[in-house]
Design a protein around this motif. Structure first.
Motif, mmCIF file in Angstrom:
data_model
loop_
_atom_site.group_PDB
_atom_site.id
_atom_site.type_symbol
_atom_site.label_atom_id
_atom_site.label_comp_id
_atom_site.label_asym_id
_atom_site.label_seq_id
_atom_site.Cartn_x
_atom_site.Cartn_y
_atom_site.Cartn_z
ATOM 1 N N UNK A 171 -4.771 1.375 9.590
ATOM 2 C CA UNK A 171 -5.385 1.405 8.449
ATOM 3 C C UNK A 171 -5.762 -0.184 7.664
ATOM 4 N N UNK A 172 -6.171 -0.906 7.952
ATOM 5 C CA UNK A 172 -6.048 -2.252 6.911
ATOM 6 C C UNK A 172 -6.322 -2.278 5.604
ATOM 7 N N UNK A 173 -7.400 -1.081 5.262
ATOM 8 C CA UNK A 173 -7.034 -1.260 4.002
ATOM 9 C C UNK A 173 -6.476 -0.604 3.028
ATOM 10 N N UNK A 174 -5.932 0.596 3.488
ATOM 11 C CA UNK A 174 -4.569 1.449 3.055
ATOM 12 C C UNK A 174 -3.600 0.838 2.435
ATOM 13 N N UNK A 175 -3.399 -0.019 3.990
ATOM 14 C CA UNK A 175 -1.940 -0.542 3.851
ATOM 15 C C UNK A 175 -1.713 -2.307 2.537
ATOM 16 N N UNK A 176 -2.929 -2.623 2.805
ATOM 17 C CA UNK A 176 -3.239 -3.771 2.096
ATOM 18 C C UNK A 176 -3.340 -3.028 0.611
ATOM 19 N N UNK A 177 -3.627 -2.361 0.072
ATOM 20 C CA UNK A 177 -3.177 -1.710 -1.791
ATOM 21 C C UNK A 177 -2.419 -1.639 -1.343
ATOM 22 N N UNK A 178 -1.559 -0.342 -0.548
ATOM 23 C CA UNK A 178 -0.468 -0.242 -0.892
ATOM 24 C C UNK A 178 1.036 -1.360 -0.661
ATOM 25 N N UNK A 179 0.766 -2.366 -0.307
ATOM 26 C CA UNK A 179 1.280 -3.968 -0.751
ATOM 27 C C UNK A 179 1.423 -3.790 -1.875
ATOM 28 N N UNK A 180 0.191 -4.658 -2.589
ATOM 29 C CA UNK A 180 -0.689 -5.229 -4.008
ATOM 30 C C UNK A 180 0.306 -3.823 -4.939
ATOM 31 N N UNK A 181 0.523 -2.882 -4.535
ATOM 32 C CA UNK A 181 1.109 -2.283 -5.448
ATOM 33 C C UNK A 181 2.309 -2.212 -5.710
ATOM 34 N N UNK A 182 3.408 -2.519 -4.383
ATOM 35 C CA UNK A 182 4.680 -2.337 -3.922
ATOM 36 C C UNK A 182 4.659 -4.553 -4.786
ATOM 37 N N UNK A 183 3.974 -4.925 -5.512
ATOM 38 C CA UNK A 183 3.724 -6.297 -5.612
ATOM 39 C C UNK A 183 3.334 -7.214 -5.091
ATOM 40 N N UNK A 184 3.451 -7.416 -3.792
ATOM 41 C CA UNK A 184 2.648 -7.913 -2.786
ATOM 42 C C UNK A 184 1.686 -8.384 -1.976
ATOM 43 N N UNK A 185 1.165 -9.483 -2.500
ATOM 44 C CA UNK A 185 0.248 -10.300 -1.800
ATOM 45 C C UNK A 185 -0.441 -11.000 -0.108
ATOM 46 N N UNK A 186 -1.121 -9.755 0.431
ATOM 47 C CA UNK A 186 -1.761 -10.331 1.919
ATOM 48 C C UNK A 186 -2.811 -10.594 1.909
ATOM 49 N N UNK A 187 -3.231 -11.116 3.216
ATOM 50 C CA UNK A 187 -4.875 -11.273 2.887
ATOM 51 C C UNK A 187 -4.948 -10.063 3.880
ATOM 52 N N UNK A 188 -6.149 -9.469 3.681
ATOM 53 C CA UNK A 188 -7.426 -8.605 4.615
ATOM 54 C C UNK A 188 -8.387 -9.132 5.382
ATOM 55 N N UNK A 189 -8.038 -8.484 6.427
ATOM 56 C CA UNK A 189 -8.735 -9.807 7.462
ATOM 57 C C UNK A 189 -10.037 -8.414 8.110
#
Ligand SMILES: *Cc1c(COP(=O)(O)O)cnc(C)c1O
Length: 345
Positions: free
Chosen positions: A296-314
């Motif tokens: 689930x891209x949206x979920x994993x993307x937000x979880x990473x942001x909470x950990x302080x890491x920003x990647x790109x959701x495509x």
């Protein structure tokens, strides 16, 4: 193919602006320069920059083994892509062809210029579908944009398919090689002489580590380069950028060492990502980023942001459902990323 037939009439007829430094080119200390309304007090940047960026081009000419007359520089390759569209595409009439999922700027630049976009998705293996591309394009299709290695998929396009397109597309073919320095594939620069409709764009923003100075390059026939020179803003590459670029281009060993490190880190990342249970697929990469499919891209993307890491959701790109794109960082950043992945459920 007659390139002149592809150029917009108003561009063909244009009388270019002639700057002070165009009219008197030999800028050296032994003359008194009172032609450009500059402030005479020296501070390093009180004079206008060289509009033809000769010193930068000389460096690139040696590195790339290409004549200066085949090089054009811009304020990032984004500016060059825009100028290319403006040379060849009549607003409200012509179109460009893009191959999604790909770099978003081609479409944005076309939209800004009131140029239509014909989209032909890549195949499931992210390769150009030659027949569909030729079928979808028409006499108003002036430019085909090929991005290889492609952003966001990371793969290079098959040489065979690209060559077929170069031979059969009835317009300009732009090959965007922003990531070529990370690739195993040979640059299309070496084929410039074989294809009069080929424009290769590159940039100092990625492998060369100079995104902040905004310097892009394109390579093409003298004919195409001279048209771009006619329509470019007179001083489109500023003095600080030119100085920084010359400095960096004089240290090729430093650059290749960094590229080697990034490539090693890419392999390390791929091997670690392979062990993360919710990552379902890691696509092969010829670039400094990795595309992967998760549950689930949206979920994993937000979880990473909470950990302080920003990647790109495509995930909203065609063929990229549940895909995330991440840039290869340095070893500390990459370890943080892997630790974050390991810690989320
Ligand atoms: C980053 C990128 C560019 C932009 O390059 P600039 O020279 O920084 O404008 C161009 N094309 C692709 C595919 C990119 O990913």
């Amino acid at each position: 193919m007659d390139i002149q037939n592809l150029i917009r009439d108003n561009i063909k007829d244009l009388k270019p602006y002639s700057s002070a430094r165009d009219e008197f080119k030999d800028f050296n200390e032994s003359k008194v320069f009172l032609d450009a309304n500059e402030n005479p007090f020296e501070n390093g940047v009180n004079r206008y920059p060289d509009p033809q960026q000769l010193k930068v081009k000389e460096k690139l000419s040696k590195i790339k083994n290409i004549k200066i007359d085949n090089i054009f520089l811009g304020n990032g390759s984004d500016e060059i892509l825009d100028l290319i569209i403006r040379v060849f595409c009549e607003p409200n009439q012509d179109n460009i062809v893009t191959l999604p999922p790909t770099y978003g700027m081609y479409e944005v630049l076309a939209n800004i210029n009131a140029v239509k976009v014909i989209k032909v998705n890549l195949s499931d293996s992210f390769q150009p579908q030659v027949e569909q591309i030729l079928k979808a394009s028409n006499e108003d299709s002036k430019i085909l944009f090929l991005c290889s290695p492609n952003n966001p998929t990371g793969n290079s396009f098959s040489e065979n398919e690209v060559e077929k397109l170069l031979k059969s597309f009835r317009g300009i073919v732009v090959i965007d090689e922003a990531y070529i320095d990370f690739s195993k594939q040979e640059s299309w620069l070496n084929k410039l002489n074989d294809f009069p409709n080929l424009i290769v764009t590159q940039t100092l923003s990625k492998a060369y580590g100079m995104a902040g100075i905004r310097l892009g390059a394109c390579y093409a026939s003298e004919e195409i380069i001279s048209i771009l020179n006619r329509i470019k803003p007179p001083y489109n590459v500023n003095e600080l950028t030119q100085l920084k670029a010359i400095e960096r281009l004089s240290k090729p060993k430093e650059v290749s060492k960094e590229i080697q490190q990034i490539l090693l880190q890419r392999e390390w990342l791929i091997s670690e990502l392979d062990n993360i249970s919710f990552i379902n697929k890691i696509y092969p990469s010829d670039a400094n980023f990795i595309l992967m499919k998760v549950d689930e891209a949206n979920k994993r993307y937000s979880q990473l942001i909470e950990k302080g890491i920003v990647i790109r959701n495509r995930t909203n790109q065609p063929l990229c459902k549940n895909c995330l794109r991440l840039t290869v960082g340095n070893d500390i950043e990459n370890k943080k990323l892997i630790n974050a992945f390991k810690s989320i459920k």
